[in-house]
Design an enzyme around this catalytic site. Structure first.
Site, PDB file in Angstrom:
ATOM      1  N   ASP A   1      -8.899   2.145   1.293  1.00  0.00           N
ATOM      2  CA  ASP A   1      -8.222   1.376   2.340  1.00  0.00           C
ATOM      3  C   ASP A   1      -9.089   1.374   3.594  1.00  0.00           C
ATOM      4  OD1 ASP A   1      -4.949   0.581   2.820  1.00  0.00           O
ATOM      5  OD2 ASP A   1      -6.242   0.785   4.586  1.00  0.00           O
ATOM      6  N   ILE A   2      -9.154   0.229   4.267  1.00  0.00           N
ATOM      7  CA  ILE A   2      -9.994   0.082   5.465  1.00  0.00           C
ATOM      8  C   ILE A   2      -9.433   0.889   6.641  1.00  0.00           C
ATOM      9  CG2 ILE A   2      -8.854  -1.936   6.526  1.00  0.00           C
ATOM     10  CD1 ILE A   2     -11.700  -3.167   6.768  1.00  0.00           C
TER      11      ILE A   2
ATOM     12  N   ASN B   1       4.476  -1.198  -1.265  1.00  0.00           N
ATOM     13  CA  ASN B   1       5.366  -1.889  -0.336  1.00  0.00           C
ATOM     14  C   ASN B   1       5.627  -3.294  -0.870  1.00  0.00           C
ATOM     15  OD1 ASN B   1       5.294   0.332   1.465  1.00  0.00           O
ATOM     16  ND2 ASN B   1       3.340  -0.394   2.296  1.00  0.00           N
TER      17      ASN B   1
ATOM     18  N   GLY C   1       7.554  -3.668   4.204  1.00  0.00           N
ATOM     19  CA  GLY C   1       6.358  -3.549   5.028  1.00  0.00           C
ATOM     20  C   GLY C   1       5.091  -4.032   4.345  1.00  0.00           C
ATOM     21  N   GLN C   2       5.243  -4.944   3.386  1.00  0.00           N
ATOM     22  CA  GLN C   2       4.063  -5.481   2.689  1.00  0.00           C
ATOM     23  C   GLN C   2       3.332  -6.459   3.601  1.00  0.00           C
ATOM     24  OE1 GLN C   2       4.993  -7.525  -0.978  1.00  0.00           O
ATOM     25  NE2 GLN C   2       2.853  -7.611  -1.629  1.00  0.00           N
ATOM     26  N   SER C   3       2.030  -6.216   3.806  1.00  0.00           N
ATOM     27  CA  SER C   3       1.248  -7.096   4.680  1.00  0.00           C
ATOM     28  C   SER C   3       0.243  -7.937   3.912  1.00  0.00           C
ATOM     29  CB  SER C   3       0.534  -6.282   5.764  1.00  0.00           C
ATOM     30  OG  SER C   3      -0.383  -5.379   5.198  1.00  0.00           O
TER      31      SER C   3
ATOM     32  N   HIS D   1      -0.553  -4.278  -4.844  1.00  0.00           N
ATOM     33  CA  HIS D   1      -1.448  -3.140  -4.632  1.00  0.00           C
ATOM     34  C   HIS D   1      -0.622  -1.871  -4.539  1.00  0.00           C
ATOM     35  CE1 HIS D   1      -0.409  -4.793  -0.680  1.00  0.00           C
ATOM     36  NE2 HIS D   1      -0.476  -3.554  -0.199  1.00  0.00           N
TER      37      HIS D   1
ATOM     38  N   HIS E   1      -0.803   1.969  -3.134  1.00  0.00           N
ATOM     39  CA  HIS E   1      -1.503   2.928  -2.285  1.00  0.00           C
ATOM     40  C   HIS E   1      -1.492   4.284  -2.999  1.00  0.00           C
ATOM     41  CE1 HIS E   1      -1.046   0.498   1.571  1.00  0.00           C
ATOM     42  NE2 HIS E   1      -0.072  -0.029   0.845  1.00  0.00           N
TER      43      HIS E   1
HETATM   44  P1  5GP Z   1       0.475  -3.194   2.771  1.00  0.00           P
HETATM   45  O1  5GP Z   1       0.746  -3.157   4.258  1.00  0.00           O
HETATM   46  O2  5GP Z   1       0.530  -4.616   2.252  1.00  0.00           O
HETATM   47  O3  5GP Z   1       1.298  -2.256   1.968  1.00  0.00           O
HETATM   48  O4  5GP Z   1      -1.007  -2.655   2.574  1.00  0.00           O
HETATM   49  C1  5GP Z   1      -2.147  -3.409   2.850  1.00  0.00           C
HETATM   50  C2  5GP Z   1      -3.269  -2.436   3.075  1.00  0.00           C
HETATM   51  O5  5GP Z   1      -4.485  -3.154   3.018  1.00  0.00           O
HETATM   52  C3  5GP Z   1      -3.228  -1.720   4.427  1.00  0.00           C
HETATM   53  O6  5GP Z   1      -3.154  -0.309   4.230  1.00  0.00           O
HETATM   54  C4  5GP Z   1      -4.530  -2.143   5.097  1.00  0.00           C
HETATM   55  O7  5GP Z   1      -5.136  -1.105   5.836  1.00  0.00           O
HETATM   56  C5  5GP Z   1      -5.389  -2.568   3.919  1.00  0.00           C
HETATM   57  N1  5GP Z   1      -6.381  -3.581   4.220  1.00  0.00           N
HETATM   58  C6  5GP Z   1      -6.198  -4.710   4.970  1.00  0.00           C
HETATM   59  N2  5GP Z   1      -7.327  -5.434   5.014  1.00  0.00           N
HETATM   60  C7  5GP Z   1      -8.250  -4.750   4.290  1.00  0.00           C
HETATM   61  C8  5GP Z   1      -9.627  -4.995   3.962  1.00  0.00           C
HETATM   62  O8  5GP Z   1     -10.222  -6.015   4.358  1.00  0.00           O
HETATM   63  N3  5GP Z   1     -10.260  -4.065   3.201  1.00  0.00           N
HETATM   64  C9  5GP Z   1      -9.620  -2.931   2.761  1.00  0.00           C
HETATM   65  N4  5GP Z   1     -10.341  -2.085   2.013  1.00  0.00           N
HETATM   66  N5  5GP Z   1      -8.323  -2.679   3.033  1.00  0.00           N
HETATM   67  C10 5GP Z   1      -7.650  -3.571   3.793  1.00  0.00           C
END
Ligand code: 5GP
Ligand code: ZN
Length: 113
Positions: free
Chosen positions: A30-31, A86, A92-94, A99, A101
């Site tokens: 994760d970034i 998520n 809280g899915q972004s 995916h 975690h």
């Molecule tokens: P969500 O919020 O959908 O559960 O998780 C999305 C995840 O993707 C977040 O933890 C966020 O830090 C990660 N993320 C967003 N953009 C990037 C990216 O460009 N590269 C990587 N490796 N992770 C990313």
């Protein structure tokens, strides 16, 4: 999905720190890590969320769980870890590409917010 961030990572259009991959699955760091180990495990094929994956392809859903298990071993998470997926706005899915975690390397709090 041409405008999907994780589809672009899956096709190497956007770089990522890959820790594990198969023909079907990719795992990368994760970034913005929330724990010493924070790896995202995705299917290369686009599904919106875990429910869509489970409904569409149960074998692939099982492969994802095996990949998470393998990454946890590779990362040395013998003391334990957490798997989070998520879903939707309340979850809280972004990024709307399924995916999981994988979080570990420290004692994690419960419950999440
Ligand atoms: P969500 O919020 O959908 O559960 O998780 C999305 C995840 O993707 C977040 O933890 C966020 O830090 C990660 N993320 C967003 N953009 C990037 C990216 O460009 N590269 C990587 N490796 N992770 C990313
Ligand atoms: Zn996608």
């Amino acid at each position: 999905m041409s405008d999907c961030l994780f589809c672009k990572i899956a096709s190497n259009e956007i770089p990522a720190d890959v820790v594990f991959e198969t023909d079907e699955i990719l795992a990368f760091r994760d970034i913005d890590p929330k724990a010493p180990t924070h790896v995202l495990v995705i299917t290369r094929q686009h599904f919106e969320n875990a429910a869509e994956l489970a409904n569409a392809n149960k074998d692939l859903a099982g492969q994802v769980l095996q990949a998470i298990t393998d990454v946890a071993t590779l990362e040395g998470l013998a003391e334990g870890y957490r798997i989070v997926t998520n879903t939707g706005s309340d979850g809280g899915q972004s990024v709307n590409h399924v995916h999981f975690h994988l979080l570990g390397g420290r004692s994690l709090n419960w419950p999440p917010g």
